[in-house]
Design a protein around this motif. Structure first.
Motif, short mmCIF file in Angstrom:
data_model
loop_
_atom_site.label_atom_id
_atom_site.label_comp_id
_atom_site.label_asym_id
_atom_site.label_seq_id
_atom_site.Cartn_x
_atom_site.Cartn_y
_atom_site.Cartn_z
N UNK A 1 0.85 -1.20 0.00
CA UNK A 1 0.00 0.00 0.00
C UNK A 1 0.88 1.24 0.00
N UNK A 2 0.59 2.21 -0.88
CA UNK A 2 1.35 3.45 -0.95
C UNK A 2 1.09 4.29 0.29
N UNK A 3 2.15 4.91 0.80
CA UNK A 3 2.01 5.76 1.98
C UNK A 3 1.26 7.04 1.61
N UNK A 4 0.52 7.57 2.58
CA UNK A 4 -0.16 8.85 2.43
C UNK A 4 0.22 9.72 3.62
N UNK A 5 0.99 10.76 3.34
CA UNK A 5 1.36 11.72 4.37
C UNK A 5 0.44 12.93 4.27
N UNK A 6 0.10 13.48 5.42
CA UNK A 6 -0.64 14.74 5.47
C UNK A 6 0.20 15.76 6.21
N UNK A 7 0.25 16.97 5.70
CA UNK A 7 0.86 18.08 6.42
C UNK A 7 -0.23 19.09 6.71
N UNK A 8 -0.52 19.27 7.99
CA UNK A 8 -1.53 20.24 8.41
C UNK A 8 -0.83 21.44 9.03
N UNK A 9 -1.22 22.62 8.58
CA UNK A 9 -0.52 23.85 8.93
C UNK A 9 -1.54 24.89 9.37
N UNK A 10 -1.30 25.53 10.51
CA UNK A 10 -2.18 26.60 10.96
C UNK A 10 -2.00 27.85 10.12
N UNK A 11 -3.07 28.38 9.58
CA UNK A 11 -3.00 29.56 8.71
C UNK A 11 -2.70 30.81 9.54
N UNK A 12 -1.64 31.54 9.15
CA UNK A 12 -1.23 32.74 9.90
C UNK A 12 -1.36 32.46 11.39
N UNK B 1 3.09 16.69 10.60
CA UNK B 1 2.89 15.61 9.63
C UNK B 1 2.08 14.50 10.29
N UNK B 2 1.17 13.90 9.51
CA UNK B 2 0.38 12.77 9.98
C UNK B 2 0.45 11.65 8.95
N UNK B 3 0.35 10.43 9.41
CA UNK B 3 0.31 9.27 8.52
C UNK B 3 -1.15 8.85 8.35
N UNK B 4 -1.69 9.04 7.14
CA UNK B 4 -3.08 8.67 6.84
C UNK B 4 -3.13 7.51 5.85
N UNK B 5 -2.12 6.66 5.89
CA UNK B 5 -1.98 5.61 4.88
C UNK B 5 -3.20 4.71 4.80
N UNK B 6 -3.74 4.30 5.91
CA UNK B 6 -4.82 3.31 5.91
C UNK B 6 -6.22 3.92 5.89
N UNK B 7 -6.30 5.21 5.59
CA UNK B 7 -7.60 5.87 5.50
C UNK B 7 -8.14 5.74 4.08
N UNK C 1 -2.74 7.91 14.45
CA UNK C 1 -1.89 7.33 15.50
C UNK C 1 -0.47 7.87 15.42
N UNK C 2 -0.03 8.23 14.22
CA UNK C 2 1.35 8.67 14.03
C UNK C 2 1.36 10.15 13.62
N UNK C 3 1.86 10.99 14.51
CA UNK C 3 1.91 12.44 14.28
C UNK C 3 3.31 12.92 14.61
N UNK C 4 3.91 13.64 13.68
CA UNK C 4 5.20 14.28 13.91
C UNK C 4 4.99 15.78 13.99
N UNK C 5 5.23 16.36 15.15
CA UNK C 5 5.12 17.81 15.33
C UNK C 5 6.37 18.43 14.71
N UNK C 6 6.20 19.03 13.54
CA UNK C 6 7.36 19.54 12.81
C UNK C 6 7.77 20.93 13.29
N UNK C 7 6.80 21.76 13.62
CA UNK C 7 7.07 23.09 14.15
C UNK C 7 5.85 23.51 14.95
#
Length: 419
Positions: free
Chosen positions: A1-12, A107-113, A96-102
């Motif tokens: 299964x191909x990995x799916x990464x999400x990057x969520x960023x707070x606007x301003x 970054x979140x792992x949404x591979x199995x969604x 389940x897997x979240x990397x706080x980048x800043x």
């Protein structure tokens, strides 16, 4: 299964935190200023539309802001850090897997969604509803593509805050819209090198020969090309790497002209550095102290720095303050108007890897004392207990004339609703 990464960023993000607790700011141009109210470090779209750029000095844009109703806020990092924690708590309820980048990006792992885009829209709506923070989400099979998607999600209104680059068709359609300067990992110097060989967009970089990218931008360039083509070269990092260095530096609210005041400042910075060392679980073998005048001042210029090697690597606040005091006394020269000072620690290691002195074993009670110090300041607010050498009045501290209250971390400043 191909990995799916999400990057969520707070606007301003900093401005959005201010708006959460002051709804009157919605729709108005808002900026947040750096320490000492120096320059703009966050801007709402309304402020950007007025031509206010990142890093513009406050003294240069003050009249523009007043003429156009721009609301300027002093930075409130305690508030922003706590809001970041709350936003990441929401992320962890979705992945389940979240990397706080800043402070504003994760970054979140949404591979199995099954429907990652729909899931991202639901997460985005939940973050807004539960915390008040607007976000943009980018999806991709690599971190670089997720970052590119996030940038497109913020800049292209038709995407409605979520951009999905998990499919080759979407990448073919959208990567030509992303300028090379906006690709994660491409610095200002690299932009010129790439444009010189005809690379102007993310799509151009994706089509580049990886070996050529390596010759121009080292191995980083080759990784960028591969990640833009969907080849994963980086994974999420859930355990933060050991810190290599820590710095605590501040500009003064008013020039420092006496040794006693400078000793207070450097002792205060050393105390803060000790807190950071203990929080990250590392110790320092030496401490560097510096202070200098402003390059914009009309008076004589002076810049000094010095290093004090510690008896053995430590995170003990009392030892750090003593060392910073010795360095400050040795470096001090009167007759100058110093505008900034700081302490820096590098060569950091974990206590287990730190060399120990052959004699004068450390007092085990000091470790318990530091733990108690951190516990009290954590429960009752930073500065509840402090080293007397750092002073009581602290007239030298940074200006923050427009700082909002500590809405979420100080009981006396919690908002009160009256009905």
């Amino acid at each position: 299964m191909s990995r799916v990464f999400a990057l969520s960023d707070g606007n301003s993000f900093y401005c959005s935190c201010e708006r959460v607790f002051d709804p009157s700011l919605e729709g108005r141009p808002v900026i947040v200023l750096s320490n000492n109210d120096g320059c703009a470090i966050a801007r709402t779209p309304e402020a950007k539309a007025l031509g206010i750029r990142m890093g513009d000095p406050w003294f240069k844009i003050r009249d523009l802001c007043r003429a156009n109703g721009v609301v300027a806020k002093s930075s409130n990092y305690v508030l922003y850090g706590d809001m970041s924690r709350r936003v990441n708590e929401v992320y962890r309820s979705f992945a389940d897997e979240v990397e706080v980048y800043s402070i504003d990006e994760s970054f979140l792992d949404l591979t199995r969604i099954p429907d990652a885009e729909g899931y991202a829209r639901k997460m985005r709506a939940t973050v807004r509803r539960w915390t008040g923070i607007p976000t943009s989400v980018g999806l991709g099979p690599t971190r670089v593509l997720a970052k590119a998607a996030n940038h497109l999600a913020k800049k292209r209104p038709e995407l409605d805050g979520v951009c999905d680059l998990t499919s080759a068709e979407a990448r073919d359609r959208l990567l030509p819209l992303l300028a090379i300067a906006d690709v994660w990992g491409v610095g200002r110097a690299s932009v010129g090198k790439l444009e010189a060989v005809g690379v102007h967009t993310a799509a151009d970089l994706r089509a580049m020969d990886p070996s050529l990218a390596r010759s121009l931008l080292t191995v980083v360039g080759e990784r960028l090309v591969r990640e833009l083509n969907g080849v994963r070269c980086q994974d999420l990092e859930f355990i933060a790497p050991v810190r290599q260095g820590i710095a605590v530096t501040r500009s003064f609210g008013s020039p420092v002209t006496t040794l006693d005041v400078m000793l207070e400042a450097t002792a205060s910075y050393a105390s803060r550095a000790g807190e950071k060392l203990r929080r990250h679980g590392v110790v320092a073998p030496h401490i560097s102290v510096f202070f200098h005048t402003s390059r914009f001042s009309d008076g004589p210029a002076k810049s000094v720095s010095g290093i004090v090697r510690l008896r053995e690597p430590t995170s003990d606040t009392l030892e750090l303050v003593q060392a910073a005091t010795r360095a400050t006394k040795r470096l001090w020269s009167g007759g100058y108007r110093y505008s900034k000072a700081g302490v820096m620690l590098d060569g950091l290691v974990t206590p287990e890897r730190a060399p120990r002195a052959l004699i004068d074993a450390p007092d085990p009670r000091r470790e318990a004392l530091m733990a108690a110090l951190d516990d009290v300041n954590g429960r009752f607010g930073r500065g509840s207990v402090f080293v007397a050498r750092s002073g009581f009045q602290k007239a030298w501290t940074v200006r923050a004339d427009m700082r909002s209250p500590a809405y979420t971390t100080r009981l006396a400043e919690v908002p009160v609703l009256r009905a």
